[in-house]
Design a protein around this motif. Structure first.
Motif, PDB file in Angstrom:
ATOM      1  N   LEU A 147       0.839  -1.189   0.000  1.00 39.21           N
ATOM      2  CA  LEU A 147       0.000   0.000   0.000  1.00 39.21           C
ATOM      3  C   LEU A 147       0.886   1.255   0.000  1.00 39.21           C
ATOM      4  N   PRO A 148       0.512   2.286  -0.747  1.00 37.03           N
ATOM      5  CA  PRO A 148       1.234   3.556  -0.615  1.00 37.03           C
ATOM      6  C   PRO A 148       1.180   4.027   0.841  1.00 37.03           C
ATOM      7  N   LEU A 183      -9.286   3.999   2.077  1.00 35.39           N
ATOM      8  CA  LEU A 183      -9.564   2.706   2.712  1.00 35.39           C
ATOM      9  C   LEU A 183     -10.140   1.719   1.706  1.00 35.39           C
ATOM     10  N   GLN A 184     -11.029   2.181   0.840  1.00 35.33           N
ATOM     11  CA  GLN A 184     -11.598   1.292  -0.171  1.00 35.33           C
ATOM     12  C   GLN A 184     -10.517   0.755  -1.098  1.00 35.33           C
ATOM     13  N   ARG A 185      -9.596   1.617  -1.517  1.00 39.28           N
ATOM     14  CA  ARG A 185      -8.509   1.166  -2.399  1.00 39.28           C
ATOM     15  C   ARG A 185      -7.572   0.215  -1.655  1.00 39.28           C
ATOM     16  N   ALA A 186      -7.314   0.505  -0.390  1.00 40.28           N
ATOM     17  CA  ALA A 186      -6.431  -0.361   0.397  1.00 40.28           C
ATOM     18  C   ALA A 186      -7.033  -1.752   0.556  1.00 40.28           C
ATOM     19  N   ARG A 187      -8.324  -1.831   0.783  1.00 41.97           N
ATOM     20  CA  ARG A 187      -8.969  -3.138   0.953  1.00 41.97           C
ATOM     21  C   ARG A 187      -8.873  -3.971  -0.318  1.00 41.97           C
ATOM     22  N   VAL A 188      -8.980  -3.326  -1.468  1.00 40.30           N
ATOM     23  CA  VAL A 188      -8.834  -4.052  -2.739  1.00 40.30           C
ATOM     24  C   VAL A 188      -7.441  -4.658  -2.834  1.00 40.30           C
ATOM     25  N   ARG A 197      -6.600 -15.600   2.815  1.00 39.19           N
ATOM     26  CA  ARG A 197      -6.703 -15.276   4.239  1.00 39.19           C
ATOM     27  C   ARG A 197      -7.974 -14.495   4.494  1.00 39.19           C
ATOM     28  N   ARG A 198      -8.509 -14.626   5.693  1.00 41.54           N
ATOM     29  CA  ARG A 198      -9.669 -13.820   6.047  1.00 41.54           C
ATOM     30  C   ARG A 198      -9.244 -12.371   6.183  1.00 41.54           C
ATOM     31  N   LEU A 199     -10.154 -11.457   5.854  1.00 37.59           N
ATOM     32  CA  LEU A 199      -9.819 -10.046   5.830  1.00 37.59           C
ATOM     33  C   LEU A 199     -10.626  -9.231   6.830  1.00 37.59           C
ATOM     34  N   ASP A 200     -11.361  -9.898   7.699  1.00 37.30           N
ATOM     35  CA  ASP A 200     -12.122  -9.199   8.732  1.00 37.30           C
ATOM     36  C   ASP A 200     -11.263  -9.137   9.983  1.00 37.30           C
ATOM     37  N   TRP A 201     -10.530  -8.033  10.147  1.00 38.14           N
ATOM     38  CA  TRP A 201      -9.562  -7.939  11.237  1.00 38.14           C
ATOM     39  C   TRP A 201     -10.228  -7.685  12.579  1.00 38.14           C
ATOM     40  N   ARG A 202     -11.535  -7.449  12.599  1.00 39.93           N
ATOM     41  CA  ARG A 202     -12.206  -7.124  13.861  1.00 39.93           C
ATOM     42  C   ARG A 202     -12.853  -8.342  14.507  1.00 39.93           C
ATOM     43  N   ARG A 203     -12.814  -9.468  13.839  1.00 41.25           N
ATOM     44  CA  ARG A 203     -13.310 -10.697  14.474  1.00 41.25           C
ATOM     45  C   ARG A 203     -12.364 -11.104  15.589  1.00 41.25           C
ATOM     46  N   PRO A 204     -12.842 -11.955  16.531  1.00 38.95           N
ATOM     47  CA  PRO A 204     -11.949 -12.398  17.623  1.00 38.95           C
ATOM     48  C   PRO A 204     -10.656 -12.976  17.075  1.00 38.95           C
TER      49      PRO A 204
END
Length: 335
Positions: A147-148, A183-188, A197-204
């Motif tokens: 990411l930049p 944030l939208q560009r970073a998620r892509v 890999r899972r990308l939901d960093w807020r899960r336990p």
């Protein structure tokens, strides 16, 4: 990471320090945030030594800017803001802190400045999002480097630390719309870099090694100490991804290519056939510290760190790190 309302004890104590100019009390109050700020800098920079330096720079800037703290935000938030901008300033001045082409079609780039993170230096509270295994593992750290810098900062503040868009925008002196777009560009990009890999960093978050991981690292060490090339090969997935850092051009994407490279480099041949190893962890991942003894040396000396990503009982990724003359690894230099 929410702001303190009303004024918290840390903030009140810090404002008293500001009025008194007491540098010793300043150090005492801010020091408790060192470990999490260092992890934050590490995510931004992927290099442990740089993260140490930038954390210290954060405290220097905080001292010099102490009178700007008015208690409108939590002290922790204020320090994160300073750390983030210190890292961005560092990246603006360095042209060697971006991934470089690997030369292999299946490995687009290498992060040659990547260093492992000693688990002993992680914050002690296992519930903190800043120590979630999924966001400290090497694959995540490498992906973030694609990411930049400002996009990287937005992604870490928003998706890892859970800051609201308004707070991230204020910290980075951006508009909320700019933060949302970044944030939208970073998620892509993160989805492209971590497709499996899972990308939901807020899960336990997970923290402990699995039984598979413990078993594989034990077998890996056993194979090294017995000079068992077949045993070592049996632990590797056919599509193994391997790189030895900080050397350029060492990437491989099959177990056969990796092993061929190890053998051509002298593995298990005279001078590289007397090993002792210890199990350890870095980045909350299973790892082996490899100690080599040469014929003219009575001691085994720390040589490399092998950090393993284990999938279904096999090594899917292996990142090797030169471990010589790095006391911050917190490993005995000799056995």
């Amino acid at each position: 990471m929410t702001d303190a309302r009303p004024l918290g004890a840390d903030e009140a104590a810090f404002m008293a320090v500001v009025r008194s100019g007491d540098s010793a009390r300043f150090a005492l109050i801010t020091e408790r945030h060192r470990r999490e700020l260092q992890v934050h800098c590490y995510r931004m920079l992927a290099n442990y030594e740089d993260a140490q330096d930038l954390t210290q720079e954060t405290f220097l800037r905080a001292w010099n800017k102490r009178e700007s703290f008015k208690g409108h935000a939590a002290l922790r938030t204020w320090l994160y803001r300073i750390a983030t901008n210190a890292c961005l300033d560092f990246l603006d001045k360095r042209n060697d802190r971006t991934p470089v082409p690997s030369g292999l079609a299946d490995v687009g780039s290498e992060v040659l400045y990547l260093q492992p993170y000693p688990d002993r230096m992680l914050p002690e509270d296992p519930q903190e999002s800043v120590v979630a295994r999924e966001t400290i593992e090497l694959a995540f750290i490498v992906a973030v480097q694609h990411l930049p810098p400002r996009q990287r900062a937005v992604f870490i503040l928003r998706d890892v630390l859970g800051w609201p868009a308004s707070k991230a925008a204020e910290a980075l002196e951006l508009t909320v719309a700019s933060v949302t777009s970044a944030l939208q560009r970073a998620r892509v990009t993160m989805r492209e870099q971590l497709p499996d890999r899972r990308l939901d960093w807020r899960r336990p978050a997970t923290h402990e090694l699995s039984n598979d991981e413990r078993g594989v690292v034990k077998l890996y060490i056993d194979a090294h100490e017995r000079n068992d090339l077949d045993g070592l090969m049996s632990l590797l997935r056919e599509d193994l991804r391997f790189v030895m850092l900080p050397e350029a051009g060492t990437s491989s994407v099959t177990a056969k290519d990796a092993v061929d490279g190890w053998v051509s480099g002298g593995l298990f041949q005279p001078g590289y056939d007397d090993w002792r190893c210890i199990t350890t962890t870095f980045n909350r991942m299973p790892a082996a510290a490899l100690y080599r003894r040469t014929p003219d040396d009575p001691q085994y000396r720390l040589f490399t760190i092998a950090v393993l990503h284990v999938v279904d009982g096999k090594i899917a990724e292996l990142i090797g790190f030169d471990a010589t003359d790095k006391p911050w690894l917190d490993l005995p230099p000799t056995l």
